[in-house]
Design a protein around this motif. Structure first.
Motif, mmCIF file in Angstrom:
data_model
loop_
_atom_site.group_PDB
_atom_site.id
_atom_site.type_symbol
_atom_site.label_atom_id
_atom_site.label_comp_id
_atom_site.label_asym_id
_atom_site.label_seq_id
_atom_site.Cartn_x
_atom_site.Cartn_y
_atom_site.Cartn_z
ATOM 1 N N VAL A 259 0.845 -1.267 0.051
ATOM 2 C CA VAL A 259 -0.079 -0.079 -0.060
ATOM 3 C C VAL A 259 0.885 1.251 -0.050
ATOM 4 O O VAL A 259 0.606 2.228 -0.599
ATOM 5 N N GLY A 260 2.079 1.235 1.070
ATOM 6 C CA GLY A 260 2.886 2.313 0.986
ATOM 7 C C GLY A 260 3.621 2.591 -0.479
ATOM 8 O O GLY A 260 3.665 3.714 -1.030
ATOM 9 N N GLU A 261 4.004 1.400 -1.338
ATOM 10 C CA GLU A 261 4.561 1.433 -2.488
ATOM 11 C C GLU A 261 3.344 2.114 -3.678
ATOM 12 O O GLU A 261 3.659 2.896 -4.475
ATOM 13 N N THR A 262 2.275 1.603 -3.233
ATOM 14 C CA THR A 262 1.075 2.214 -4.405
ATOM 15 C C THR A 262 1.011 3.820 -4.201
ATOM 16 O O THR A 262 0.779 4.445 -5.282
ATOM 17 N N LEU A 263 0.954 4.353 -3.004
ATOM 18 C CA LEU A 263 0.747 5.685 -2.960
ATOM 19 C C LEU A 263 2.081 6.536 -3.188
ATOM 20 O O LEU A 263 2.163 7.449 -4.040
ATOM 21 N N ALA A 264 3.290 5.826 -3.168
ATOM 22 C CA ALA A 264 4.405 6.587 -3.531
ATOM 23 C C ALA A 264 4.765 6.617 -5.218
ATOM 24 O O ALA A 264 5.327 7.418 -5.485
ATOM 25 N N THR A 265 4.119 5.538 -5.669
ATOM 26 C CA THR A 265 4.295 5.369 -7.144
ATOM 27 C C THR A 265 3.110 5.855 -8.016
ATOM 28 O O THR A 265 3.580 5.926 -9.202
ATOM 29 N N HIS A 266 2.069 5.715 -7.621
ATOM 30 C CA HIS A 266 0.948 6.196 -8.472
ATOM 31 C C HIS A 266 0.996 7.588 -9.162
ATOM 32 O O HIS A 266 1.150 8.366 -8.262
ATOM 33 N N PRO A 267 0.850 7.546 -10.359
ATOM 34 C CA PRO A 267 1.180 8.906 -10.963
ATOM 35 C C PRO A 267 0.120 10.018 -10.697
ATOM 36 O O PRO A 267 0.199 11.048 -11.025
ATOM 37 N N THR A 268 -1.164 9.601 -10.220
ATOM 38 C CA THR A 268 -2.232 10.476 -9.913
ATOM 39 C C THR A 268 -1.614 11.246 -8.482
ATOM 40 O O THR A 268 -2.332 12.289 -8.159
#
Length: 533
Positions: A259-268
Motif C-alpha cells: 500500500v505504501g508503494e502504491t501511494l508512492a508510485t501512483h502517478p495520480t
C-alpha cells in the motif's frame, strides 16, 4: 510495528536496587493496583467503532478480497476488532475517488473549506471522550494522556480552518517595463498521507488539516496497529459534510509495504506525507522519485537533552521527566540521550530517579495509571537490548531495568541508568521506550559535539540560565526544533520537523499549509500603455 500481546493480572511489584556512588537505596513501585479490566470500554456513541470496513468515496467498504486483520489491546492482549486488509488494488480505488473529487473541491473558497474544517473540529470536541477511549484501547497510553491527544488533534482542524481563507499570494515589482508579476497558491492535488500508531489521532489531523485547507484531496493510510481512532475521525468527517472522495481512509497490516508503494508510485498522487522511521522514509523517497512527487517526511529522532551546571536543577528534572517518559517514551521527540554536566550530575540523577520512582504502570483505563504498555513485543525486545547493552558496558541501573510479565507481555519498568558512555547502543540508536540513560559531560563544546554526532536531527533540549549560552547552543544544535528550559515543544502554532536524516518539511503552524500548495507565477504584459483619453 505489530500489536502487543499479553495477559495482565493484579500485582504490586517492588524492585529493590543497589544504588551506588552517592545515591541511596530506592524502591520502584512499578504497579497496577488492581486487575486491569478486560471488558471493552463503553463508548457513548458505539457507531464510532468501525470494524471490518474502510472509508472510501464517502462509503464504508470492505477489502475486495474480504480479508481482515485483527487489532489487539496492547495492555491485555484482548481482541478489539478487525480491519480490512487492503491491497494496492484496493488503494488505487481510493486514489481514484480522491482524483474524482479534486476538481470540485479545489474550487471551493477558503471560507467554504474553513467551515467544513470547523464543523469537523466541533464534532471531534463533542466526541472527545469516545476518541480518547479508542486511543487508550488500541494504543495503550493512559486515558488522561489520550484525552490530551484528542485536544491536540482537534486543534489542527481549528488552526487550519483559520488558515484556509488566508492563502495569500504576492504582487511583485517586475524588472521589465510594463510587466506585472503576480503569484497565487494552488493545491498540489491528490495526497497520500501515511500515519504512525503512537499518536493515532494527532498525526492524522496534523496532515489532514493543512491538506484540506489548501484544497487537496487525500488518501490516509492508517497504522495497522491502531486503525480505529483514524476510522472514527473518518466517520466524523462524513457527519461534518466533507464531500465524498475528499478524504479516504485505508487500513492494512500484511500489505503495508504494498500500500505504501502504491501511494508512492501512483502517478495520480502528487504528494506523499510520511511520519515514521528513517529506513522507511528512504524507501518511499526512492519509490516516489520516478514521478517526482512532492514529499514531506517526519522521520526518526535521537533527541539530546542537555543540562548545564547553571540550570535550575528542579526545573530540568521536571522537563526531562516530561520529555523522556511521555507515552512511555514512544514519541519521536522524546529525550533519548540525557547529558548532564558533571558539577550537578549526582544531584540531577538522584532527583530524576526520585521522580520516576513515583510512576504507576498499568492498564491505561485504570485509576491513577501514569504509564501504559509498549506497543508490541519488538518494542520490548529493543528496550531490553538497550538496557542490557548499557549494563554490560559498565553503566549502572539505578531504577527499573526489567520487564513486567505480571502486568503483561508488553510492560517494561521505567528505567534510569547512570554512567552512560558514547559507545553504548543508546547513544546512537533511538530507544523508543521508558529508559533514560544519563551521560556525564564536562564542557559546552564537548556536549554540543556529542549531540550533533547523530545522523538524525529532529528535536533537542537544554536547560541553562545563561542568556549568552542559550543563544550559542540553540543555534549550534543540528536539529529542527529546540526546547530551551522546557521538555515539551509540541504546539499547533509551532512548525514541527527535522533536519539531516530526520526528514524535511514542516507540519503545523503557518508553514504547514505551504507543504500542500504550488506557487503559480502569473506575468501580465503590456501594462504600461498610457491612460486613454
Amino acid at each position: 510495528m505489530g500489536p502487543l500481546r499479553g495477559a495482565q493480572r493484579s500485582v504490586i511489584f517492588h524492585s529493590r536496587l543497589a544504588f551506588r556512588s552517592s545515591f541511596q537505596r530506592m524502591t520502584l513501585p512499578l504497579v497496577a493496583s488492581r486487575l486491569a479490566s478486560s471488558v471493552a470500554p463503553k463508548l457513548k456513541d458505539p457507531s464510532l467503532l468501525k470494524t471490518g470496513v474502510c472509508y472510501v468515496d464517502g462509503e464504508w467498504v470492505k477489502a475486495a478480497s474480504g480479508k481482515t486483520f485483527n487489532v489487539y489491546d496492547p495492555a491485555t492482549g484482548a481482541l478489539i476488532g478487525a480491519s480490512p486488509e487492503f491491497t494496492g488494488k484496493d488503494t488505487e480505488k481510493a486514489i481514484s475517488a480522491a482524483a474524482a473529487a479534486f476538481p470540485s473541491f479545489r474550487t471551493k473558497t477558503g471560507r467554504e473549506k474553513a467551515k467544513l474544517l470547523r464543523r469537523w473540529y466541533d464534532l471531534v470536541v463533542e466526541n472527545a471522550d469516545d476518541l480518547a477511549k479508542l486511543i487508550t484501547w488500541e494504543n495503550g497510553k493512559p486515558f488522561a494522556d489520550a484525552k490530551g491527544e484528542v485536544n491536540y488533534a482537534a486543534s489542527f482542524f481549528e488552526w487550519f480552518s483559520e488558515e484556509a481563507p488566508r492563502l495569500y499570494g504576492d504582487s511583485i515589482p517586475a524588472t521589465v517595463p510594463g510587466n506585472r508579476v503576480l503569484t497565487i497558491k494552488q493545491p498540489v492535488g491528490v495526497c497520500g498521507l501515511i500515519t504512525p500508531w503512537n499518536f493515532p489521532a494527532a498525526m492524522v489531523t496534523r496532515k489532514l488539516g493543512p491538506a484540506l485547507a489548501a484544497g487537496c484531496t487525500v488518501v490516509v493510510k492508517t497504522p495497522g496497529e491502531a486503525p480505529f481512532t483514524a476510522l472514527a475521525l473518518a466517520e466524523l468527517a462524513h457527519r461534518a459534510g466533507i464531500p465524498k472522495g475528499v478524504v479516504n481512509f485505508v487500513t492494512t497490516l500484511e500489505h503495508t509495504p504494498e500500500v505504501g508503494e502504491t501511494l508512492a508510485t501512483h502517478p495520480t498522487v502528487r504528494k506523499v506525507s510520511f511520519t515514521g522511521s528513517t529506513v522507511v522514509g528512504r524507501l518511499l523517497m526512492k519509490q516516489a522519485s520516478p514521478t517526482l512527487k512532492i514529499l514531506s517526511m517526519e522521520l526518526g529522532g535521537n533527541a539530546p537533552f542537555i543540562v548545564f551546571d547553571d540550570a535550575n536543577v528542579d526545573a530540568a528534572v521536571a522537563g526531562a521527566v516530561a520529555s523522556k517518559f511521555r507515552s512511555s517514551g514512544q514519541t519521536c521527540v522524546c529525550a533519548n540521550r540525557i547529558y548532564v554536566q558533571k558539577g550537578i550530575y549526582d544531584e540531577f540523577a538522584a532527583k530524576f530517579a526520585e521522580q520516576v520512582k513515583r510512576f504507576k504502570v498499568g492498564h491505561g483505563f485504570d485509576e491513577g495509571i501514569t504509564h501504559g504498555p509498549l506497543i508490541h513485543n519488538r518494542a520490548i525486545s529493543k528496550v531490553e537490548a538497550h538496557v542490557r547493552d548499557a549494563e554490560q558496558k559498565g553503566a549502572k541501573i539505578i531504577l527499573g531495568g526489567q520487564k513486567l510479565p505480571d502486568l503483561g507481555a508488553n510492560f517494561f519498568q521505567p528505567t534510569v541508568i547512570t554512567g552512560m558512555t558514547k559507545d553504548m547502543a543508546m547513544a546512537g540508536e533511538e530507544t523508543f521506550g521508558p529508559v533514560a540513560g544519563l551521560f556525564p559531560f564536562t564542557t559546552e563544546k564537548e556536549v554540543v559535539d556529542l549531540a550533533n554526532s547523530a545522523e538524525v536531527g529532529l528535536a533537542g533540549y537544554f536547560f541553562s540560565q545563561d542568556l549568552e549560552r542559550i543563544t550559542r547552543v540553540a543555534e549550534a544544535l543540528e536539529v529542527g526544533m529546540v526546547g530551551v528550559n522546557t521538555g515539551i515543544i509540541s504546539d499547533t502554532a509551532s512548525p514541527f520537523g527535522g533536519v539531516k536524516q530526520s526528514g524535511f518539511g514542516r507540519e503545523g503552524s503557518k508553514y504547514g499549509i505551504d507543504e500542500y500548495v504550488n506557487i503559480k507565477t502569473i506575468t501580465l504584459g503590456g501594462m504600461n500603455k498610457p491612460l486613454q483619453s
